[in-house]
Design a protein around this motif. Structure first.
Motif, mmCIF file in Angstrom:
data_model
loop_
_atom_site.group_PDB
_atom_site.id
_atom_site.type_symbol
_atom_site.label_atom_id
_atom_site.label_comp_id
_atom_site.label_asym_id
_atom_site.label_seq_id
_atom_site.Cartn_x
_atom_site.Cartn_y
_atom_site.Cartn_z
ATOM 1 N N VAL A 100 81.847 -10.764 -1.881
ATOM 2 C CA VAL A 100 83.191 -10.185 -1.907
ATOM 3 C C VAL A 100 83.969 -10.731 -0.707
ATOM 4 N N ARG A 101 85.134 -11.299 -0.972
ATOM 5 C CA ARG A 101 85.936 -11.885 0.096
ATOM 6 C C ARG A 101 87.374 -11.375 0.024
ATOM 7 N N ALA A 102 88.035 -11.439 1.177
ATOM 8 C CA ALA A 102 89.454 -11.103 1.220
ATOM 9 C C ALA A 102 90.250 -12.252 0.611
ATOM 10 N N ALA A 103 91.308 -11.905 -0.138
ATOM 11 C CA ALA A 103 92.110 -12.948 -0.776
ATOM 12 C C ALA A 103 92.852 -13.787 0.256
ATOM 13 N N GLU A 104 93.232 -13.177 1.379
ATOM 14 C CA GLU A 104 93.933 -13.905 2.438
ATOM 15 C C GLU A 104 93.261 -13.630 3.776
ATOM 16 N N SER A 105 93.257 -14.621 4.630
ATOM 17 C CA SER A 105 92.744 -14.459 5.987
ATOM 18 C C SER A 105 93.505 -15.397 6.914
ATOM 19 N N ALA A 106 93.564 -15.060 8.187
ATOM 20 C CA ALA A 106 94.286 -15.880 9.158
ATOM 21 C C ALA A 106 93.710 -15.651 10.545
ATOM 22 N N MET A 107 94.019 -16.586 11.451
ATOM 23 C CA MET A 107 93.587 -16.501 12.845
ATOM 24 C C MET A 107 94.807 -16.325 13.746
ATOM 25 N N ARG A 128 99.565 -5.076 11.596
ATOM 26 C CA ARG A 128 100.710 -5.503 10.801
ATOM 27 C C ARG A 128 101.213 -6.852 11.295
ATOM 28 N N LYS A 129 101.773 -7.597 10.383
ATOM 29 C CA LYS A 129 102.311 -8.904 10.740
ATOM 30 C C LYS A 129 103.413 -8.745 11.789
ATOM 31 N N GLY A 130 103.322 -9.543 12.864
ATOM 32 C CA GLY A 130 104.310 -9.496 13.928
ATOM 33 C C GLY A 130 103.928 -8.605 15.090
ATOM 34 N N TYR A 203 101.190 -13.099 18.602
ATOM 35 C CA TYR A 203 101.516 -12.118 17.567
ATOM 36 C C TYR A 203 100.652 -12.327 16.321
ATOM 37 N N ALA A 204 100.493 -11.244 15.536
ATOM 38 C CA ALA A 204 99.676 -11.284 14.314
ATOM 39 C C ALA A 204 100.404 -12.061 13.222
ATOM 40 N N PRO A 205 99.753 -13.064 12.612
ATOM 41 C CA PRO A 205 100.394 -13.833 11.548
ATOM 42 C C PRO A 205 100.267 -13.198 10.166
ATOM 43 N N LEU A 206 99.488 -12.084 10.064
ATOM 44 C CA LEU A 206 99.189 -11.507 8.753
ATOM 45 C C LEU A 206 98.916 -10.018 8.893
ATOM 46 N N SER A 207 99.289 -9.260 7.882
ATOM 47 C CA SER A 207 98.966 -7.828 7.850
ATOM 48 C C SER A 207 97.598 -7.644 7.211
ATOM 49 N N ALA A 221 92.009 -18.677 27.214
ATOM 50 C CA ALA A 221 92.357 -19.127 25.866
ATOM 51 C C ALA A 221 92.966 -20.516 25.946
ATOM 52 N N ALA A 222 92.481 -21.416 25.085
ATOM 53 C CA ALA A 222 93.032 -22.769 25.024
ATOM 54 C C ALA A 222 93.946 -22.876 23.814
ATOM 55 N N PRO A 223 94.874 -23.809 23.824
ATOM 56 C CA PRO A 223 95.769 -23.978 22.662
ATOM 57 C C PRO A 223 94.979 -24.217 21.378
ATOM 58 N N GLY A 224 95.285 -23.435 20.366
ATOM 59 C CA GLY A 224 94.605 -23.569 19.076
ATOM 60 C C GLY A 224 93.318 -22.792 18.956
ATOM 61 N N THR A 225 92.828 -22.237 20.044
ATOM 62 C CA THR A 225 91.586 -21.460 19.996
ATOM 63 C C THR A 225 91.847 -20.073 19.417
ATOM 64 N N PRO A 226 91.091 -19.662 18.382
ATOM 65 C CA PRO A 226 91.320 -18.333 17.786
ATOM 66 C C PRO A 226 90.958 -17.203 18.742
ATOM 67 N N ILE A 227 91.848 -16.212 18.811
ATOM 68 C CA ILE A 227 91.594 -15.022 19.630
ATOM 69 C C ILE A 227 90.954 -13.935 18.779
ATOM 70 N N LEU A 228 91.456 -13.765 17.558
ATOM 71 C CA LEU A 228 90.847 -12.846 16.604
ATOM 72 C C LEU A 228 91.179 -13.303 15.193
ATOM 73 N N SER A 229 90.389 -12.825 14.220
ATOM 74 C CA SER A 229 90.631 -13.146 12.812
ATOM 75 C C SER A 229 91.088 -11.902 12.068
ATOM 76 N N ILE A 230 91.962 -12.106 11.092
ATOM 77 C CA ILE A 230 92.539 -11.009 10.316
ATOM 78 C C ILE A 230 92.289 -11.280 8.838
ATOM 79 N N ILE A 231 91.857 -10.260 8.104
ATOM 80 C CA ILE A 231 91.700 -10.378 6.656
ATOM 81 C C ILE A 231 92.605 -9.364 5.978
ATOM 82 N N SER A 232 93.163 -9.771 4.861
ATOM 83 C CA SER A 232 94.016 -8.874 4.092
ATOM 84 C C SER A 232 93.149 -8.085 3.126
ATOM 85 N N THR A 233 93.051 -6.777 3.337
ATOM 86 C CA THR A 233 92.211 -5.930 2.495
ATOM 87 C C THR A 233 92.955 -5.358 1.292
#
Length: 407
Positions: A100-107, A128-130, A203-207, A221-233
């Motif tokens: 089972v996976r989330a339909a959307e995810s982002a870093m 929430r996004k933003g 800022y969060a790119p996805l809710s 933190a380096a440029p492009g390094t993920p700080i956290l991951s977000i999944i859309s539930t």
């Protein structure tokens, strides 16, 4: 002294009655956990059949011992149950492991280097996004801006003086243009520094829900390094890696069965996407199924699931339970059928060839004809030509077909 021989039918009836009482007693003892799902019902059926076979063997052993002690109890024929062989439809499903996976995810990532001064979210938090995820230390950027402001002040003074001299036709045009260019260049550098300073906020790119936190307060933190991951539930998918042999069996829009063993959730849903490439490492392709809305709140991302794909379907086949099929040491399979010889019923050992099987049901390709009386209960321990007596409650063809369709 005259002895009375107990009729075989009465003795068998008494034995079966005792057997039924034992099974009913076992059933009442387990009423607290009544099977609900299809998987639980099938498991309960297999367990009861195994118990019935064990009890039947015990009854036969007791009868043999009793016959040795008192010949009056020796049975003339073995009582068996049977069903009349008919045709039925047969479905064979291939089980494929899925997730089972989330339909959307982002870093959420940083665009500039810096040490994390503050983290606002932990794994499992709703987001929430933003929303502000983290704040970075931009002390180096602020130092650069202070230096540029000093340089800008000097460049402005030089430029204004050169401009006045140029208006009085004093000095060369080149000196004036150099002063002007230097001042404007430093102004552009200040704007660039301000843009960099504004990137201190991540800022969060996805809710959705925070899935993983990779960096903590105080870490760099380096440029492009993920700080956290977000999944859309709000939307979930079941993604299966199907073997390439099922390429012609899976089609977009066709419904497949989905089962999540950890939660006991089962549902059917259409295939929404089929991968266009085959993984060269394991020769599989992706199959995606959208989770229906009514199950979104029950399921969690990364749960293991199983997808059932229809692999074979046919009608008018002879299909029997695998419990009735026995096997010799050399691998040959056989069943017992009831056959009339000189007016008496005997058990006839019949060799069969089986085809596809699924859910404890097997297709008989040869060796068994429609209308034959297939011995079900009591077949274990029979020999070819052994006298038998048929139960008065056989499973008729119509009932057999319903039983086959219900698996």
């Amino acid at each position: 002294m005259k002895t009375t021989k107990v009729p075989v039918t009465m003795m068998r009836a008494a034995t079966l009655l005792c057997l039924a009482v034992i099974l009913c007693t076992c059933g009442r003892a387990q009423e607290e956990s009544v099977p609900q799902t299809s998987e639980e019902l099938q498991e309960a059926l297999r367990t009861r059949r195994a118990e019935l076979r064990e009890l039947t063997m015990e009854v036969e052993s007791l009868e043999s011992r009793l016959a040795e002690i008192d010949p009056n109890f020796a049975p003339n024929a073995t009582l068996v149950s049977y069903e009349t062989v008919g045709t039925a439809s047969f479905d064979n499903y291939a089980e494929v492991q899925a997730t089972v996976r989330a339909a959307e995810s982002a870093m959420a990532t940083s665009e500039i280097p810096g040490r994390i001064l503050r983290m606002n979210f932990e794994a499992g938090d709703n987001i929430r996004k933003g929303q502000l995820v983290a704040v970075l230390d931009v002390e180096g950027t602020e130092t650069q801006r202070a230096e540029l402001e000093t340089a800008a002040s000097l460049a402005k003074t030089v430029y204004e003086r050169q401009e006045k001299l140029w208006e009085q036709n004093i000095g060369s045009e080149l000196q004036y243009l150099q002063a002007k260019n230097n001042y404007e260049r430093i102004q552009q550098q200040l704007k660039a520094i301000d843009i960099q300073a504004n990137k201190r906020n991540v800022y969060a790119p996805l809710s959705g829900t925070v899935d993983q936190v990779f960096l903590r307060t105080g870490e760099a933190a380096a440029p492009g390094t993920p700080i956290l991951s977000i999944i859309s539930t709000s939307d979930l998918q079941v993604v299966a890696d199907a073997p390439e042999s099922l390429l012609t069996k899976v089609k977009v829009g066709e419904k497949v069965g989905v089962r999540v063993p950890a939660l006991g959730v089962e549902f059917k849903a259409p295939v929404t996407r089929i991968g266009r490439t085959v993984d060269p490492a394991n020769r599989t392709f992706e199959v995606e199924v959208d989770v229906p809305r009514q199950y979104i709140n029950e399921l969690k991302a990364n749960l293991l699931a199983e997808v059932e794909v229809l692999n074979f379907q046919a009608d008018d086949l002879i299909v029997v339970s695998q419990d009735y099929i026995q096997q010799e040491v050399n691998g040959q399979r056989y069943v017992f059928v009831a056959e009339e010889v000189d007016g008496d019923l005997v058990a006839r050992k019949t060799y069969v060839e089986t085809g596809q099987s699924f859910n404890n049901r097997a297709v008989i390709e040869s060796g068994l004809d429609v209308g034959a009386r297939l011995i079900t209960n009591g077949a274990r321990g029979l020999t070819d030509g052994q006298p038998i007596a048929l139960s008065q409650s056989p499973l008729q063809p119509t009932e057999a077909k319903l039983s086959s369709n219900n698996g």
